[in-house]
Scaffold this active site. Structure first.
Site, PDB file in Angstrom:
ATOM      1  N   ASP A  90       0.752  74.984  32.852  1.00  0.00           N
ATOM      2  CA  ASP A  90       0.273  73.548  33.345  1.00  0.00           C
ATOM      3  C   ASP A  90      -0.389  73.670  34.659  1.00  0.00           C
ATOM      4  O   ASP A  90       0.217  73.989  35.622  1.00  0.00           O
ATOM      5  CB  ASP A  90       1.429  72.644  33.185  1.00  0.00           C
ATOM      6  CG  ASP A  90       0.982  71.255  33.101  1.00  0.00           C
ATOM      7  OD1 ASP A  90       0.487  70.932  32.327  1.00  0.00           O
ATOM      8  OD2 ASP A  90       1.497  70.372  33.976  1.00  0.00           O
TER       9      ASP A  90
ATOM     10  N   GLU B 100      -3.965  76.641  32.440  1.00  0.00           N
ATOM     11  CA  GLU B 100      -4.816  75.366  32.356  1.00  0.00           C
ATOM     12  C   GLU B 100      -5.357  75.118  33.596  1.00  0.00           C
ATOM     13  O   GLU B 100      -4.770  74.841  34.648  1.00  0.00           O
ATOM     14  CB  GLU B 100      -4.070  73.950  32.027  1.00  0.00           C
ATOM     15  CG  GLU B 100      -4.886  72.845  31.879  1.00  0.00           C
ATOM     16  CD  GLU B 100      -4.238  71.354  32.049  1.00  0.00           C
ATOM     17  OE1 GLU B 100      -4.554  70.672  31.483  1.00  0.00           O
ATOM     18  OE2 GLU B 100      -3.174  71.534  32.659  1.00  0.00           O
TER      19      GLU B 100
HETATM   20  C1  GLC Z   1      -1.424  68.644  32.132  1.00  0.00           C
HETATM   21  C2  GLC Z   1      -1.005  68.525  30.727  1.00  0.00           C
HETATM   22  C3  GLC Z   1      -0.756  66.822  30.666  1.00  0.00           C
HETATM   23  C4  GLC Z   1       0.238  66.470  31.919  1.00  0.00           C
HETATM   24  C5  GLC Z   1      -0.257  66.906  33.129  1.00  0.00           C
HETATM   25  C6  GLC Z   1       0.747  66.697  34.218  1.00  0.00           C
HETATM   26  O1  GLC Z   1      -2.700  68.328  32.573  1.00  0.00           O
HETATM   27  O2  GLC Z   1      -1.833  68.876  29.827  1.00  0.00           O
HETATM   28  O3  GLC Z   1      -0.265  66.574  29.353  1.00  0.00           O
HETATM   29  O4  GLC Z   1       0.092  65.159  31.753  1.00  0.00           O
HETATM   30  O5  GLC Z   1      -0.624  68.296  33.307  1.00  0.00           O
HETATM   31  O6  GLC Z   1       1.781  67.916  33.895  1.00  0.00           O
END
Ligand code: GLC
Length: 536
Positions: free
Chosen positions: A225, A280
């Site tokens: 994440d 991500e």
């Molecule tokens: C990422 C996740 C999202 C979450 C954020 C904070 O962007 O995909 O769903 O709210 O991180 O953890």
């Protein structure tokens, strides 16, 4: 040519709350997922990625972790997780977990201790600073403090994002004041999600330990994440005014993150069996995203979101494909492609029609790179309409998180009565049960596309060469080649029939509307049609 499994794989994202419910409380769980593994095997995906299943107060539905080494009771138990991994493996599916390294819940024992006072042994685990004359330590902005509204563009029928101020008065600062210790703590997301300080070696060690805990239990990797956010400049300088209006979580891009990634990568590579790290990297700039592959020693795969925000137009998509080839491919990275996830309106909702969403499935599964499917996209689901009084997510993302309909009749396989969010439109007709009966359905289209990838090295890992001209406003076409194996893919972005010159004789292997499959390709695409072709 030996390629790692995650290059030829199609990875399927499960949002556990919304996938399948075994205990009838209206919230999905691991046992529900276990019982539906057969659907995923039948569909033909290779791996599943589970959004967070850890103990959590659920202020961000699991992305606020209060215990990394246990499963939240709403999803089941640690035993259920182990059983799921074992059964998935037995069924030939790899399992990736979400790993949330940047922040924890404010209820995590680490933060509870950190907050206890300035001299707490874990004070340095989070980012605590003095204010500036009663104001936050710097001008960084938290996420979810403005809204991205997806508004209908009547000229194209698509929904496009527009940033608007939040409906209710929210404090945009990424800092919250703690009156007891008279200091501020940093949170790039909600105040209930304090940021860990990765400049503290004990934090690095503790998070690597979390990875070991799950790797030892056989998971095949992680989706990390907001991984680009973990390294922060300890001086915490103000952002320049033009950046200060954007959430810091979409701009933080620090050299120290790369050092950390090399350590994380080395840990995964130390395990047998090609464990994978998918990051991500929420920077809306492909060239920046590409740097997170490092020198083949950082992320194995990085999400690249600009295509997700791209209009349904051939020219715009061509530019995205070229950019990925130039920036990611040339740097030696293996690309990823994603159209839908738990953070954005589903692509059928964005593109406005089922025809386009079908063509988009061919696009997604025909490009060079690892595609990610989001549970329910194989059903052509649209976002649910969630009435204002029932909205739950602070980031306005409820619509795409609606439960997956399994059966046609009432309850759609969620038998406990009310589900945590309403079902998406036409849930009965779009249920798995209904679509399995219909060879013309979305579900069968995805299944044929996955089978076509599996059956062709060219389509799964081959080179990509664009064919259509840069100025073609209607069609994007390309070939895929691996040795003697060849495929071609052509996508019509318009609602009018189009001629396409692909040189040579082709047979339609898969077509988004089912028309012509198995026959000689006429060199023409129907309205909104996309095809995978094999040499005649
Ligand atoms: C990422 C996740 C999202 C979450 C954020 C904070 O962007 O995909 O769903 O709210 O991180 O953890």
């Amino acid at each position: 040519m030996a390629t790692p499994w995650w290059q030829s794989a199609v990875i399927y994202q499960v949002y556990p709350r919304s996938f399948a419910d075994a205990d009838g409380d209206g919230v999905g769980d691991l046992e529900g997922l276990r019982r539906h593994l057969g659907h995923l095997v039948w569909l033909g995906v290779d791996a599943i990625w589970l959004s967070p299943i850890y103990r959590s107060p659920m202020t961000d539905f699991g992305y606020d972790v209060s215990d990394h080494c246990d499963v939240d009771p709403v999803f089941g138990s640690l035993d259920d997780a182990e059983r799921l991994v074992a059964e998935a493996h037995a069924a030939g599916l790899k399992v990736l977990l979400d790993w949330v390294p940047n922040h924890t819940s404010d209820q995590h024992p680490w933060f509870v201790e950190s907050r206890a006072g300035r001299d707490s042994a874990r004070r340095s685990w989070y980012v605590w600073r003095d204010g500036r004359d009663g104001a936050p330590p710097n001008n960084w902005r938290a996420a979810f403090t403005g809204e991205l509204r997806w508004e209908l563009d009547p000229s194209t029928g698509e929904r496009r994002p527009r940033a608007v101020a939040a409906e209710t008065e929210v404090d945009p600062s990424a800092w919250t004041f703690d009156p007891a210790s008279r200091q501020w703590y940093l949170h790039l997301f909600l105040a209930s999600q304090p940021d860990l300080d990765w400049n503290e070696p004990a934090v690095v060690e503790a998070q690597l330990e979390v990875l070991r805990f799950w790797l030892d239990r056989g998971v095949d990797g992680f989706r990390a994440d907001v991984i680009h956010a973990i390294g922060k400049d300890p001086a915490l300088p103000d952002d320049p005014p033009e950046l200060a209006l954007l959430p810091k979580s979409s701009t933080n891009d620090e050299p120290r993150t790369h050092e950390l990634l090399r350590r994380i990568r080395a840990l995964l590579d130390g395990y047998p069996g090609e464990r994978v790290l998918v990051g991500e990297v929420y920077l809306l700039d492909t060239a920046r995203v590409a740097t997170y592959y490092g020198d083949g020693d950082e992320l194995h795969l990085a999400f690249n979101f600009p295509p997700l925000y791209t209009r349904w137009r051939a020219r715009d998509w061509r530019r995205q494909v070229e950019t990925v080839v130039e920036q990611v491919g040339a740097a030696g990275g293996w690309p990823t492609w994603v159209l839908s996830n738990h953070d954005n309106p589903r692509h059928r909702t964005r593109y406005g029609t089922g025809g386009r969403a079908r063509a988009a499935a061919v696009l997604l599964l025909g490009l060079r790179g690892t595609p990610f499917l989001y549970a329910g996209e194989e059903l052509g689901l649209e976002d649910a309409e969630v009435p204002p009084g029932e909205r739950l997510d602070p980031g306005g993302r409820d619509g795409c998180r609606a439960p997956v309909p399994w059966t046609e009749g009432e309850g759609h396989g969620w038998d406990g009565g009310r589900t945590w969010l309403p079902f998406p439109p036409d849930a009965g007709a779009r249920s798995v049960e209904a679509q399995r009966e219909d060879p013309g359905s979305f579900l069968h289209l995805y299944r044929r596309l996955l089978a076509a990838r599996r059956g062709s090295t060219a389509l799964s890992v081959g080179d990509l060469d664009l064919v259509s001209g840069p100025d073609d406003p209607a069609v994007l076409a390309w070939t895929r080649t691996a040795g003697d194996d060849r495929r071609a893919v052509a996508v019509n972005f318009t609602a009018e029939e189009r001629e396409v010159d692909l040189r040579g004789d082709w047979v339609v292997e898969v077509s988004s509307d089912g028309v012509g499959e198995g026959s000689r390709w006429p060199g023409r695409l129907g309205p909104d049609q996309a095809v995978v072709l094999r040499p005649a």
